[in-house]
Design an enzyme around this catalytic site. Structure first.
Site, mmCIF file in Angstrom:
data_model
loop_
_atom_site.group_PDB
_atom_site.id
_atom_site.type_symbol
_atom_site.label_atom_id
_atom_site.label_comp_id
_atom_site.label_asym_id
_atom_site.label_seq_id
_atom_site.Cartn_x
_atom_site.Cartn_y
_atom_site.Cartn_z
ATOM 1 N N GLU A 167 -1.629 -8.074 4.603
ATOM 2 C CA GLU A 167 -0.665 -7.144 5.201
ATOM 3 C C GLU A 167 -0.102 -7.623 6.539
ATOM 4 O OE1 GLU A 167 -2.200 -3.170 5.398
ATOM 5 O OE2 GLU A 167 -2.250 -2.958 3.234
ATOM 6 N N GLU A 352 -5.367 -3.384 -2.996
ATOM 7 C CA GLU A 352 -5.860 -2.155 -2.342
ATOM 8 C C GLU A 352 -5.069 -0.977 -2.878
ATOM 9 O OE1 GLU A 352 -5.834 -2.123 1.998
ATOM 10 O OE2 GLU A 352 -6.554 -4.186 2.055
HETATM 11 C C1 GBH Z 1 -4.463 -0.985 4.638
HETATM 12 O O1 GBH Z 1 -3.364 -0.724 5.445
HETATM 13 C C2 GBH Z 1 -5.385 -1.988 5.280
HETATM 14 O O2 GBH Z 1 -5.327 -3.239 4.625
HETATM 15 C C3 GBH Z 1 -6.816 -1.533 5.367
HETATM 16 O O3 GBH Z 1 -7.515 -2.318 6.274
HETATM 17 C C4 GBH Z 1 -6.861 -0.065 5.711
HETATM 18 O O4 GBH Z 1 -8.147 0.411 5.989
HETATM 19 C C5 GBH Z 1 -6.273 0.672 4.548
HETATM 20 O O5 GBH Z 1 -5.044 0.170 4.180
HETATM 21 C C6 GBH Z 1 -6.130 2.171 4.775
HETATM 22 O O6 GBH Z 1 -5.238 2.422 5.809
HETATM 23 O O7 GBH Z 1 3.146 7.190 7.420
HETATM 24 O O8 GBH Z 1 3.856 7.716 5.183
HETATM 25 O O9 GBH Z 1 5.132 6.134 6.491
HETATM 26 C C7 GBH Z 1 -2.516 0.357 5.067
HETATM 27 C C8 GBH Z 1 -1.037 0.101 5.266
HETATM 28 C C9 GBH Z 1 0.970 0.943 6.175
HETATM 29 C C10 GBH Z 1 -0.099 2.226 4.496
HETATM 30 C C11 GBH Z 1 1.659 2.162 6.713
HETATM 31 C C12 GBH Z 1 0.649 3.460 4.957
HETATM 32 C C13 GBH Z 1 2.473 4.317 6.394
HETATM 33 C C14 GBH Z 1 2.824 5.447 5.480
HETATM 34 N N1 GBH Z 1 -0.295 1.294 5.597
HETATM 35 N N2 GBH Z 1 1.857 3.158 5.691
HETATM 36 S S1 GBH Z 1 3.820 6.710 6.199
#
Ligand code: GBH
Length: 450
Positions: A167, A352
């Site tokens: 990511e 994931e």
């Molecule tokens: C991942 O990131 C990571 O790889 C991991 O380490 C982490 O623990 C896991 O997921 C859970 O968070 O607010 O509706 O616009 C997650 C990536 C990017 C997913 C931002 C949600 C925002 C959604 N995230 N996204 S919103």
């Protein structure tokens, strides 16, 4: 039309974690500090002053945790390697004890019939490298390739699936643009440079793998489909920008060797003139792409929205998780179909997928009831089956996460685990979602019909 949810033979059912989020003992056995170690101990950065000093104590309890995996029937386990355990200064001197931890973990997995899938970088950059500019330094690609090579030489005989970076969008948006994740910078000028160097680093590691490795390597991207709040030209343009920023900014240089034109529009004078030859490095051929999918967003134009002049429109009357992410399984279908259309028929893994929900206290119960997480998993796994029927080349699925863990700056309060962790005692307790997932694995998906 088939009414069975059975998945193809050879489909890998797994679960995922990352080093800083579960291991604890971040400085044990000669490890160097990482930027997350530093950030978590900077006052004001972490919810509830949480940090990864102990986390799930996986560093010491990994054998027990492998037994939890076995109880689920996991076929694959995706974990990340803490770079600063292996190379305390990021480059140069190798710390044999740090390397040995991952070697023992891999042996333990193999002895229990679980395929290891190792991610080289899940955000915990060695602090010494941050002192040298971190991802803003073009040398970071060489530092990463050096570290990757150490890992390939040590483990490629036993690890058959590698991921370079996890990511990169989150690293650059949270770490360099908004300052909410390590290393905590806030700069529109830095974010695209860090992004570019992460993709160069990923490419450099893939290049190193072609010389030393014998199995598979890929990159892991978070993809979040963007839908317009209305059909107005402003909202449609904002949606395209948000999509280019979060999704194409990383997938395009890796798979097409270019950037989408919207990035120039978004960053303006902060968008660098990258040397054309860099794209040879970013576009090294991958054996697979790992996609992390959690949610979608609906987007509208907003002059104040940073950096895309766009903001998310929260949807009414639909389920949101504890992190306020909309539950939207159709987004997974749309994502995989879009990916196939734009980048071709690459082997894909969902590396994931999961959700934070409130879990009732455990007390002496032997299962934690988490019906919302069960519903989330069921919907997303059914959606994946639909993708396979529609011809997506999907090879496996890793649930996020095996255990409740440190949700970065949100701390321990947001729980994503199939196993509940009591942070006072470190006791693990299966949730109903663990039982549900075990049955899915045992029946290779057929139980999804229930
Ligand atoms: C991942 O990131 C990571 O790889 C991991 O380490 C982490 O623990 C896991 O997921 C859970 O968070 O607010 O509706 O616009 C997650 C990536 C990017 C997913 C931002 C949600 C925002 C959604 N995230 N996204 S919103």
């Amino acid at each position: 039309m088939t009414l069975s949810y059975r998945f193809p033979a050879g489909f890998v059912w797994g679960a995922a974690t990352s080093a800083y989020q579960i291991e604890g003992s971040p400085l044990a056995d000669g490890a160097g500090p990482s930027i997350w170690q530093r950030f978590a101990h900077t006052p004001g950065m972490m919810a509830n002053d949480d940090h990864g000093d102990i986390a799930c104590d996986h560093y010491r309890r990994y054998k027990d945790d492998v037994q939890l995996m076995r109880a689920l029937g996991l076929q694959g386990y995706r974990f990340s390697i803490a770079w600063a355990r292996v190379l305390p200064d990021g480059t140069g001197r190798v710390n044999p004890k740090g390397l040995d931890f991952y070697s023992r973990l891999v042996d333990e997995l193999l002895e229990n019939g679980i395929e290891p899938n190792a991610t080289l970088f899940h955000w915990d950059l060695p602090a010494t490298l941050d002192d040298r500019g971190g991802w803003l330094n073009r040398d970071s690609a060489h530092w990463f390739a050096e570290y990757a090579e150490v890992m390939f030489k040590a483990l490629d005989g036993r690890v058959k699936r590698w991921s370079t970076v996890n990511e990169p969008w989150v690293v650059t948006d949270g770490g360099y643009l908004r300052g909410v994740l390590a290393p905590g910078h806030r700069s529109k000028y830095e974010a695209p440079i860090a992004a570019h160097n992460l993709m160069r680093a990923s490419g450099a590691a893939i290049q190193a793998y072609r010389a030393t490795g014998r199995h598979e390597i890929g990159v892991v991207l978070n993809i979040e489909p963007k839908y317009p709040a209305s059909q107005s030209p402003q909202d449609l343009a904002a949606t395209r920008r948000a999509h280019a920023y979060m999704n194409e900014q990383f997938a395009d240089p890796a798979l097409l060797g270019s950037y989408p034109p919207e990035l120039q529009e978004i960053f303006g004078d902060a968008w660098p003139d990258f040397p054309a030859e860099d794209f040879q490095l970013t576009q090294q051929p991958v054996d697979f792409v790992g996609i992390n999918y959690y949610t979608r967003s609906v987007v509208k134009h907003d002059d104040e929205g940073y950096p895309c002049h766009a903001t998310r429109v929260r949807q009414a009357n639909v389920t949101h998780t504890e992190t306020d992410w909309e539950v939207y399984e159709q987004g997974l279908v749309d994502t995989l179909m879009w990916f196939k259309r734009r980048y071709g028929d690459l082997p894909l893994y969902i590396t994931e997928n999961g959700a934070a929900f409130y879990d009732p206290p455990v007390a002496e119960r032997d299962v934690v009831e988490d019906p919302l997480r069960v519903a989330y998993l069921r919907k997303h796994l059914r959606a994946l089956h639909q993708c396979i029927e529609a011809g997506v080349n999907l090879k496996g699925y890793y649930a996020w996460s095996l255990l409740d863990n440190l949700e970065w700056s949100l701390g321990f309060a947001k729980r994503f685990g199939l196993y509940h962790v009591d942070y006072a005692t470190l006791k693990r307790t299966p949730k109903a979602s663990a039982k549900f997932y075990a049955k899915v694995i045992e029946t290779n998906g057929a139980s999804l019909a229930e």
